[in-house]
Structures are given as C-alpha cells and as structure tokens.
Enzyme design. Structure first.
Site, PDB file in Angstrom:
ATOM      1  CE  LYS A 150      31.857  28.761  44.572  1.00 39.73           C
ATOM      2  NZ  LYS A 150      33.159  28.444  44.047  1.00 39.73           N
ATOM      3  CE  LYS A 176      31.128  22.191  39.806  1.00 38.06           C
ATOM      4  NZ  LYS A 176      31.951  22.688  40.919  1.00 38.06           N
ATOM      5  CG  ASP A 178      33.967  24.916  44.446  1.00 38.61           C
ATOM      6  OD1 ASP A 178      33.527  25.958  44.922  1.00 38.61           O
ATOM      7  OD2 ASP A 178      34.318  24.815  43.250  1.00 38.61           O
ATOM      8  CD  GLU A 179      37.340  24.379  42.008  1.00 34.46           C
ATOM      9  OE1 GLU A 179      36.119  24.350  41.758  1.00 34.46           O
ATOM     10  OE2 GLU A 179      37.923  25.381  42.425  1.00 34.46           O
ATOM     11  CG  HIS A 268      35.250  21.308  38.034  1.00 35.84           C
ATOM     12  ND1 HIS A 268      36.461  21.940  37.805  1.00 35.84           N
ATOM     13  CD2 HIS A 268      34.462  22.238  38.611  1.00 35.84           C
ATOM     14  CE1 HIS A 268      36.396  23.186  38.240  1.00 35.84           C
ATOM     15  NE2 HIS A 268      35.197  23.402  38.730  1.00 35.84           N
ATOM     16  CE  LYS A 308      35.407  32.108  39.474  1.00 36.06           C
ATOM     17  NZ  LYS A 308      35.130  31.819  40.880  1.00 36.06           N
TER      18      LYS A 308
HETATM   19  C1  CAP Z   1      32.471  28.730  40.132  1.00 33.14           C
HETATM   20  C2  CAP Z   1      33.467  27.655  40.480  1.00 33.14           C
HETATM   21  C3  CAP Z   1      33.825  26.788  39.330  1.00 33.14           C
HETATM   22  C4  CAP Z   1      34.318  27.540  38.128  1.00 33.14           C
HETATM   23  C5  CAP Z   1      35.129  26.612  37.239  1.00 33.14           C
HETATM   24  C6  CAP Z   1      34.734  28.257  41.079  1.00 33.14           C
HETATM   25  O1  CAP Z   1      32.179  29.426  41.308  1.00 33.14           O
HETATM   26  O2  CAP Z   1      32.941  26.806  41.474  1.00 33.14           O
HETATM   27  O3  CAP Z   1      34.842  25.913  39.800  1.00 33.14           O
HETATM   28  O4  CAP Z   1      33.214  27.952  37.424  1.00 33.14           O
HETATM   29  O5  CAP Z   1      35.443  27.314  36.087  1.00 33.14           O
HETATM   30  O6  CAP Z   1      35.278  27.552  41.947  1.00 33.14           O
HETATM   31  O7  CAP Z   1      35.141  29.271  40.616  1.00 33.14           O
HETATM   32  P1  CAP Z   1      31.490  30.866  41.141  1.00 33.14           P
HETATM   33  P2  CAP Z   1      34.962  26.760  34.666  1.00 33.14           P
HETATM   34  O8  CAP Z   1      30.140  30.624  40.523  1.00 33.14           O
HETATM   35  O9  CAP Z   1      31.400  31.427  42.535  1.00 33.14           O
HETATM   36  O10 CAP Z   1      32.384  31.653  40.253  1.00 33.14           O
HETATM   37  O11 CAP Z   1      33.483  26.581  34.802  1.00 33.14           O
HETATM   38  O12 CAP Z   1      35.368  27.841  33.701  1.00 33.14           O
HETATM   39  O13 CAP Z   1      35.687  25.478  34.448  1.00 33.14           O
HETATM   40 MG    MG Z   2      34.729  25.724  41.772  1.00 34.37          MG
END
Ligand code: CAP
Ligand code: MG
Length: 427
Positions: A150, A176, A178-179, A268, A308
């Site tokens: 991040k 990983k 990010d999406e 994801h 969150k």
């Molecule tokens: C988490 C994350 C993931 C979320 C996806 C984000 O980052 O990289 O994409 O966890 O949600 O972009 O928020 P943080 P889920 O650890 O900084 O929150 O796992 O519910 O699909």
């Molecule tokens: Mg993410």
C-alpha cells in the site's frame, strides 16, 4: 390457471442429477407467492410470459420446478438437460439471469446452489487446494499470511518491490497485488513480475522460508494467458484474478491455462458487494464462492466479520465451511453440498485487519486460512518489515494461547502495532 403454476410442484422430489437453487423471494404487489415462484422457475428454465403453441411433452419434462415454498424461501430443481456441463456462463445465465429483473418479484436473491455430482466431472476445481498450497509453501499448521503493498496503486515498480521485499523479510508468506493494480504506466506488469520474483528468491535465501506472490493478471483472456505464461516462465507459483470483473469465461479460461503451467489461482472478489450486499436482492457470496470452488480457484477472499467491509459472522463462517469442507449438511434454506473429490479452497480473510484483530479472526475462521494485511502492515510506525514481524508475532501468540498484551512485552514490533491500533475495529 396461470401457466406459471405448471412450474410449481410441491410434491416433486428432486432427482440426484437435478441442480437445486435456493432463493429468497418477495413477490410484487398483487402477485401471489405461488405465482411468483412459478415465474421464477419458469423464467430460469424454459417458460416465458405466455402459453406456447410450440410446447411439447419432452420440452415440458425438463422444466424447472419449485418444489418447496417456506415463507420467503423457495427451492427450485433444474433437470440435467437444461445445462451445458462445464459452462459456468450458461449456468449463471439460467438460474441467475433474467429472473432478477422480473416485474413479478419485488426482491429476489439467489441464496445457495446445490451442484449435482456430475457437475464436478465437467469443471476442473482447485488444482492445489489447501493441502497443496501448504505443501509447496512448507507451512504446516499456522494460518498463512499475505500483504498488499500500500498505497494500492501509484508506487513505481521499485517502490512496490521494495515494500514487498521488506514484508517477505519480516515473515509474510505471500505478496499480493491489489485488485486494481495490473499494468499501469508507473508499475508495468512484466518488470514487476521480474523484479519481485528475483527479490522473492533473495528473501527465501535470507529467511529460509518459502515465499510466493499473487500477481494480478486480470485483463482480457488473451492478455491473461500471456501474463500467466510470463509468471510461470519467471518462476511464479500463483496468479491472482478479480473473479467478478474478469467474469466466468475469464476465470474458466485462466483455470485451464493454470493447469498447463501448474499455477495456483488467488481469487479476489472485488465487485461482489454490488450484488451480494443487499440481503433481499441479488446473489449471495455463498453462491458466488461455490461457483468459484467449482471452477477452481485455490484461494478466495471471504471476509473478516470484524474488518472494514461488510459480512456477518454467520455468513462469513458458513462461506468458510462451504469452501473448505467436503461435506456440508443442508440446513433451512441452505442446501449443503457433497464436494466429493473437489479440493478445499484456502479462505482468505482480508480488509481492514491489523494485528490486534488477528486472534479473533483465527478464533472465528480457524487456522486453515490466509490472513491478508495491507494497511495493517504498511501503516506500522516502524515500517513494513516491522509490520510483517508484528503479524507473525500475533499469529504465534494466538497459536500459543498467549494474550497479545503479554506476548508484546518481549516483541517490540507487536507492541508498537498495538500501541497504534489496539484491538479497534476499523469503520
Ligand atoms: C485489503 C484490500 C482487499 C480487501 C478486499 C483492500 O487492504 O487490499 O482488496 O480486503 O476485501 O484493497 O481493501 P487492507 P475482501 O488490508 O489495507 O484493508 O477481502 O472482503 O474481498
Ligand atoms: Mg485490495
């Protein structure tokens, strides 16, 4: 009698080859529950809004039948000839297609799907599963850990790979993407793969631990094939796909490609909440997760309960069971499943997590999970390496049944993280 009632047969006993769906349905004003149930079964199989001169007995014989109506919950059985085995887009277009837009229903949610055994022969399922991932990562019992560098996008390849390297040195098992990081101008795909996998090898030598990296290949299918090949060529073990935005055709194609290159798939689920958040309308994360297991992801995000993003304890724990167990018994409107030889999927818990919450996630979801911290590592006051160490320390504490407070007395990275976040839940 409305022709829709021909799609309701409360005495029908589903055959072992029927696919069954469980829906939560609220009829539109002035439409009876039975009529609305018939319309759902009709529109999701082979009926339409009017009687047909072209209908024949052999066509009627394969219609969908609503065989159970309990309060707002319907169960509909779909005979085998309705489906093209091995074709997830066609399945979803059938029982998760037009029906959500019908005026006869005020709300409609696909809650669960029971796949008959023959379906397992036409989909690949997970290539490695939990045991396979633990084997190649050489992590036997504890939860596995992942981190997303991040800020999620904007870092250059060098900044991204340095953050990842420090996280691997600190003890995180998986990196990983990010999406929404794929191949942007500041961090192109190929250089990121090459740089990060070289640093992964270095981190393995320094730590003596296996490390891997969920590299996001989400794109059109041809590009995903090229990217998967590139990852395999450079020694990667995993690819990551955003299962909802690449779609079922994309996921199936990636699954087939990953068989050729022995690559595991991290699923994801970004975009899922567009249709699974509303408890009255859409498609549940449970149904989505079962489709992902059938197609064959090795890991899948399922939520945190306390992070969150939304997801109740009952829902998240049930999804965890459905993707990780072989035999799930039916209960109420939930249909259960007999997964047979379909391998279990590694449930990934992520989203607003930090070390103060890790023991609770483990208590709720068990140890056969992957715990992903993004901000929870890279927001650590002493940096990503310390953040990663704190994550492993919180897991060690939970595995030893020691409170974080006590364990942090002689683990400074954990103490620093707890000082910043305590055990507060992010909103
Ligand atoms: C988490 C994350 C993931 C979320 C996806 C984000 O980052 O990289 O994409 O966890 O949600 O972009 O928020 P943080 P889920 O650890 O900084 O929150 O796992 O519910 O699909
Ligand atoms: Mg993410």
């Amino acid at each position: 009698m409305s022709q829709y009632l021909d799609f309701v047969d409360l005495s029908y006993k589903p055959s072992s080859s029927d696919l069954i769906c469980s829906f939560r349905m609220q009829p539109a004003k002035g439409v009876s529950v039975k009529e609305a149930a018939g319309r759902v079964a009709s529109e999701s199989s082979n009926g339409t809004w009017t009687t047909l001169t072209t209908l024949k007995p052999h066509i009627r014989a394969i219609r969908g039948r609503c065989f159970s109506i309990k309060g707002e919950y319907l169960k509909i059985a779909y005979p085998k000839p309705l489906f093209e085995a091995g074709n997830m887009p066609q399945l979803l277009s059938s029982f998760a297609g037009n029906i959500f837009g019908m005026k006869a229903v005020k709300n409609l949610r696909l809650e669960d799907i029971y796949f008959p055994r023959y379906m397992f022969r036409s989909f690949l399922g997970p290539q490695f599963g939990v045991r396979g991932v633990r084997r190649f990562m050489k992590v036997r019992k504890r939860p596995m850990t992942a981190t997303v560098p991040k800020p999620k996008v904007g870092m250059t390849t060098k900044e991204h790979s340095d953050v990842l390297f420090n996280s691997w040195l600190g003890g995180v098992d998986f990196g990983k993407d990010d999406e929404n990081l794929t191949s942007q101008v500041f961090n192109k795909f190929e250089p990121r793969v090459k740089t990060c996998l070289k640093l992964r090898d270095k981190a393995e030598k320094i730590t003596g631990e296996r490390k891997s990296y969920f590299i996001n290949i989400s794109a059109d299918t041809r590009t995903m094939e090229k990217r998967a090949k590139f990852v395999a060529k450079h020694g990667g073990e995993y690819v990551m796909v955003d299962v909802c935005t690449v779609g079922w055709a994309g996921l199936q194609t990636v699954r087939e490609i990953c068989s050729d290159y022995k690559l595991a798939i991290h699923g994801h689920r970004a975009f899922h909440a567009a249709f699974d958040r509303n408890p009255l309308h859409g498609m549940s994360m449970l149904a989505l997760a079962k489709c992902c297991r059938l197609v064959g992801v090795d890991n899948l995000h399922i939520g945190t309960v306390i992070g969150k993003l939304v997801g109740s304890k009952a829902e998240v724990t049930h999804i965890g069971e459905e993707v990780e167990k072989q035999l799930i018994s039916p209960s109420g409107h939930l249909l259960g499943e007999k997964w047979g030889s379909v391998k279990p999927v590694l449930a990934t818990s992520s989203g607003g997590l930090h070390v103060g919450l890790v023991p609770q996630v483990m208590k709720t979801l068990g140890n056969d999970i992957c715990i992903q911290l993004g901000g929870g590592i890279h927001g650590h006051p002493s940096g990503s390496l310390a953040g990663a160490r704190a994550l492993r320390q919180s897991i060690d504490a939970a595995m030893q049944g020691v409170s974080l407070k006590k364990y942090s007395k002689d683990h400074v990275e954990l103490a620093t993280a707890l000082k910043k976040w305590g055990s507060t839940r992010p909103v």
